[in-house]
Design an enzyme around this catalytic site. Structure first.
Site, PDB file in Angstrom:
ATOM      1  NE  ARG A   1      12.979   9.721  -4.945  1.00  0.00           N
ATOM      2  CZ  ARG A   1      12.946   9.101  -3.766  1.00  0.00           C
ATOM      3  NH1 ARG A   1      12.002   9.385  -2.890  1.00  0.00           N
ATOM      4  NH2 ARG A   1      13.851   8.192  -3.462  1.00  0.00           N
TER       5      ARG A   1
ATOM      6  NE  ARG B   1      -0.356   8.073   2.406  1.00  0.00           N
ATOM      7  CZ  ARG B   1      -0.003   7.927   1.124  1.00  0.00           C
ATOM      8  NH1 ARG B   1      -0.341   8.847   0.236  1.00  0.00           N
ATOM      9  NH2 ARG B   1       0.661   6.863   0.713  1.00  0.00           N
TER      10      ARG B   1
ATOM     11  CD  GLU C   1      -7.548   9.269   1.196  1.00  0.00           C
ATOM     12  OE1 GLU C   1      -7.222   8.220   0.611  1.00  0.00           O
ATOM     13  OE2 GLU C   1      -6.799  10.250   1.270  1.00  0.00           O
TER      14      GLU C   1
ATOM     15  CG  HIS D   1      -5.277   8.911  -2.495  1.00  0.00           C
ATOM     16  ND1 HIS D   1      -5.015   8.542  -1.189  1.00  0.00           N
ATOM     17  CD2 HIS D   1      -4.062   8.940  -3.108  1.00  0.00           C
ATOM     18  CE1 HIS D   1      -3.712   8.355  -1.031  1.00  0.00           C
ATOM     19  NE2 HIS D   1      -3.113   8.597  -2.184  1.00  0.00           N
TER      20      HIS D   1
HETATM   21  C1  8YV Z   1      -1.280   5.554  -4.474  1.00  0.00           C
HETATM   22  C2  8YV Z   1       0.063   7.222  -3.064  1.00  0.00           C
HETATM   23  O1  8YV Z   1      -2.517   5.848  -5.034  1.00  0.00           O
HETATM   24  O2  8YV Z   1       2.219   6.704  -3.844  1.00  0.00           O
HETATM   25  C3  8YV Z   1       1.520   7.011  -2.898  1.00  0.00           C
HETATM   26  O3  8YV Z   1       1.995   7.199  -1.759  1.00  0.00           O
HETATM   27  O4  8YV Z   1      -0.582   7.703  -2.228  1.00  0.00           O
HETATM   28  C4  8YV Z   1      -0.596   6.851  -4.340  1.00  0.00           C
HETATM   29  O5  8YV Z   1       0.278   6.982  -5.412  1.00  0.00           O
HETATM   30  C5  8YV Z   1      -1.521   4.662  -3.343  1.00  0.00           C
HETATM   31  O6  8YV Z   1      -0.399   4.458  -2.575  1.00  0.00           O
HETATM   32  C6  8YV Z   1      -2.042   3.330  -3.897  1.00  0.00           C
HETATM   33  O7  8YV Z   1      -1.770   2.302  -3.043  1.00  0.00           O
END
Ligand code: 8YV
Length: 334
Positions: free
Chosen positions: A157, A240, A269, A287
């Site tokens: 998406r 990631r 991180e 992030h």
């Molecule tokens: C979040 C992310 O900051 O959606 C995801 O996969 O990496 C981010 O949107 C993170 O998951 C917060 O827990």
């Protein structure tokens, strides 16, 4: 008695209030980082958890907390959760897709543009008082974004939303590589052409990474891949940490075999590879790809919807809106 849930990270107070209408809630208003032992201690005896990417949810944790029936992760990515271990134990996993797509694509585009047009470097230059002479003709000149070739690795998406921005908004030629090719309709809608990975690396002027992290995507961009890219190209990672070999990237940026990079995610991180920190031609953000106010609220709210449905705590129960392992809903181990 209300089911008990753990909220591992600080969130909006009204979100906690809504949870309290349905659950006995233990939250973390001061956003303390819990180590695995602390997480295990606090999760023990609970039925559900509102978890984040910083929480490792694995077989050992589930075995120590056998009352847990729902792991509702705030984020579209869920590589912090061992989904197979959850499925084996009849634990439902949910995530937050869709609500963050456009916001994350906006951010990817912003980071790509910042890297290409050298916004980080030039901002530091002004702030440090180094701008003492006007009109230097090629000062901070970088490659164009409009009209260039946008490469996208990973075409879910968010990848498609980045593609639309490039093709519709910036007149870019968009090429992509993904495990599976999009349908002809989706390709037309995204304005994107499918190519193999080598072609993507070779032809992209700006490469954006939007693929999920897994063992198979670990270091999908390493020294070998970077060497195939144009020296004038930029690389943006909003996916990631671990998908890029950060040490190899720093070496390419330093050597000038890659022009610039924009990174929102990192291996290990919140640590950032020290070699990256010293380089001018990389824009670094902590992030925050999905961090618009509206989207953070939508992510938290969707997670609450998932928890309520997963633990049957709503007035009419119902299906969780975004299950990852929907198959557990039909097993009798729940
Ligand atoms: C979040 C992310 O900051 O959606 C995801 O996969 O990496 C981010 O949107 C993170 O998951 C917060 O827990």
């Amino acid at each position: 008695m209300k089911p008990a849930v753990l909220v591992t990270r600080a969130t909006f107070p009204d979100i906690v209030e809504r949870l309290r209408e349905h659950f006995d809630v233990e939250d973390n208003p001061h956003d303390t980082l819990w180590d695995p032992a602390e997480l295990r201690r606090r999760l023990h005896g609970k039925q559900g958890v509102m978890s984040h990417g910083s929480d490792r949810i694995d077989a050992a944790l589930l075995d120590a907390c056998p009352t847990v029936k729902a792991v509702c992760n705030v984020g579209v990515g869920y590589n912090n959760v061992d989904v197979e271990a959850c499925t084996q134990r009849g634990v439902l996993v949910t995530n937050t897709p869709d609500v963050l797509t456009e916001t994350t694509a906006d951010f990817g585009f912003a980071l790509m543009m910042a890297a290409a047009r050298r916004i980080g470097e030039s901002e530091r230059f002004v702030r440090q008082g180094d701008w003492t002479k006007t009109g230097i003709f090629d000062m901070f000149a970088g490659p164009d974004v409009h009209g260039a070739t946008l490469g996208i690795l990973g075409m879910g998406r968010i990848g498609r939303a980045v593609a639309r921005r490039g093709s519709l908004g910036f007149g870019m030629q968009v090429i992509y590589h993904n495990r599976s090719r999009l349908s002809p309709e989706a390709e037309t809608e995204s304005g994107a052409l499918y190519v193999d990975k080598a072609t993507l690396l070779r032809e992209a002027d700006h490469l954006v990474l939007v693929l999920p992290y897994s063992e198979s995507s670990h270091h999908a961009i390493g020294a070998g891949e970077l060497a195939q890219m144009k020296p004038t190209a930029t690389l943006t990672n909003i996916a990631r940490g671990g998908i890029v070999d950060d040490a190899a990237l720093a070496a390419a940026l330093r050597a000038g075999t890659l022009a610039a990079a924009g990174l929102d995610v990192f291996e290990g991180e919140p640590m950032v590879h020290p070699a990256l920190l010293g380089l001018p031609n990389v824009v670094l953000t902590p992030h925050i790809g999905s961090a618009s106010i509206q989207t953070r609220r939508a992510m938290a709210s969707l997670t609450v919807d998932n928890l309520i449905a997963a633990l049957g705590a709503g007035p009419c129960g119902g299906q969780p809106p975004s299950p990852v392992n929907a198959e557990v809903l039909s097993t009798d181990r729940r």
